[in-house]
Motif scaffolding. Structure first.
Motif, PDB file in Angstrom:
ATOM      1  N   GLU A   1       0.704  -1.150  -0.058  1.00 42.11           N
ATOM      2  CA  GLU A   1      -0.085   0.130  -0.113  1.00 42.11           C
ATOM      3  C   GLU A   1       0.840   1.185  -0.026  1.00 42.11           C
TER       4      GLU A   1
ATOM      5  N   ASN B   1      -5.172  -1.731 -10.252  1.00 42.56           N
ATOM      6  CA  ASN B   1      -6.640  -2.096  -9.263  1.00 42.56           C
ATOM      7  C   ASN B   1      -6.278  -1.219  -7.949  1.00 42.56           C
TER       8      ASN B   1
ATOM      9  N   GLY C   1      -7.237   0.528  -4.667  1.00 42.30           N
ATOM     10  CA  GLY C   1      -7.719   0.319  -3.438  1.00 42.30           C
ATOM     11  C   GLY C   1      -7.242  -0.224  -2.226  1.00 42.30           C
ATOM     12  N   GLN C   2      -7.528  -0.247  -0.995  1.00 39.53           N
ATOM     13  CA  GLN C   2      -7.129  -0.666   0.186  1.00 39.53           C
ATOM     14  C   GLN C   2      -7.233  -2.132  -0.020  1.00 39.53           C
ATOM     15  N   ARG C   3      -6.049  -2.897   0.469  1.00 39.22           N
ATOM     16  CA  ARG C   3      -5.955  -4.261   0.504  1.00 39.22           C
ATOM     17  C   ARG C   3      -6.104  -4.950   1.738  1.00 39.22           C
TER      18      ARG C   3
ATOM     19  N   ILE D   1     -10.049  -6.204  -1.770  1.00 43.15           N
ATOM     20  CA  ILE D   1      -9.637  -4.704  -2.476  1.00 43.15           C
ATOM     21  C   ILE D   1     -10.919  -3.974  -2.242  1.00 43.15           C
ATOM     22  N   ALA D   2     -10.704  -2.884  -1.387  1.00 41.99           N
ATOM     23  CA  ALA D   2     -11.681  -2.093  -1.210  1.00 41.99           C
ATOM     24  C   ALA D   2     -12.338  -1.374  -2.388  1.00 41.99           C
ATOM     25  N   GLY D   3     -13.578  -1.450  -2.492  1.00 42.71           N
ATOM     26  CA  GLY D   3     -14.254  -0.889  -3.861  1.00 42.71           C
ATOM     27  C   GLY D   3     -14.439  -2.042  -4.862  1.00 42.71           C
ATOM     28  N   SER D   4     -13.793  -3.338  -4.708  1.00 45.21           N
ATOM     29  CA  SER D   4     -14.267  -4.472  -5.655  1.00 45.21           C
ATOM     30  C   SER D   4     -15.152  -5.283  -4.913  1.00 45.21           C
TER      31      SER D   4
END
Length: 132
Positions: free
Chosen positions: A28, A70, A72-74, A97-100
């Motif tokens: 991150e 891709n 987004g926070q993992r 992954i945030a948002g997925s």
């Protein structure tokens, strides 16, 4: 970066300083030196996209490209840890992954050397059936 760690993996965490979770944090932060320090020289990763990254350099470069593609926070939610030997452990857990909305699973093989625990292999997958 969120990482949930059940109590049964406490001994692994105490020995290796949360190696899988530091990997998520280093990724991150896009900190290639921190990522490099977490892997064995011959580490490899098979991704959900079908890429096979072999060696630390490919891991670092591939993770950077993937994080950019891709965003987004993992997070990894470890479901189980099994010690194959006192020097080898396998950690399994959900990877998101945030948002997925995609469901992912990761298996991480860790090896303990004279300098502590390092990640030797990562296998990421997208389950075709619900996780049980």
């Amino acid at each position: 970066t969120r990482c949930r760690r059940p109590a049964r993996i406490h001994s692994l965490r105490a020995d290796h300083g949360s190696c899988p979770w530091r990997c998520v944090q280093a990724r991150e932060a896009r900190d290639s030196r921190a990522i490099e320090a977490l892997f064995t020289a011959d580490a490899d990763q098979y991704t959900t996209g079908g890429d096979w990254r072999r060696g630390r350099r490919q891991l670092i470069d591939g993770m950077a490209a993937s994080s950019k593609q891709n965003p987004g926070q993992r997070g990894i939610t470890v479901a189980a840890v099994r010690f194959i030997t006192p020097e080898v452990a396998i950690a399994d857990g959900a990877y998101d992954i945030a948002g997925s909305s995609a469901r992912r699973w990761t298996t991480i093989v860790l090896a303990r050397g004279s300098d502590g625990w390092r990640i030797a292999a990562i296998r990421n997958m997208t389950p075709s059936t619900p996780l049980r």
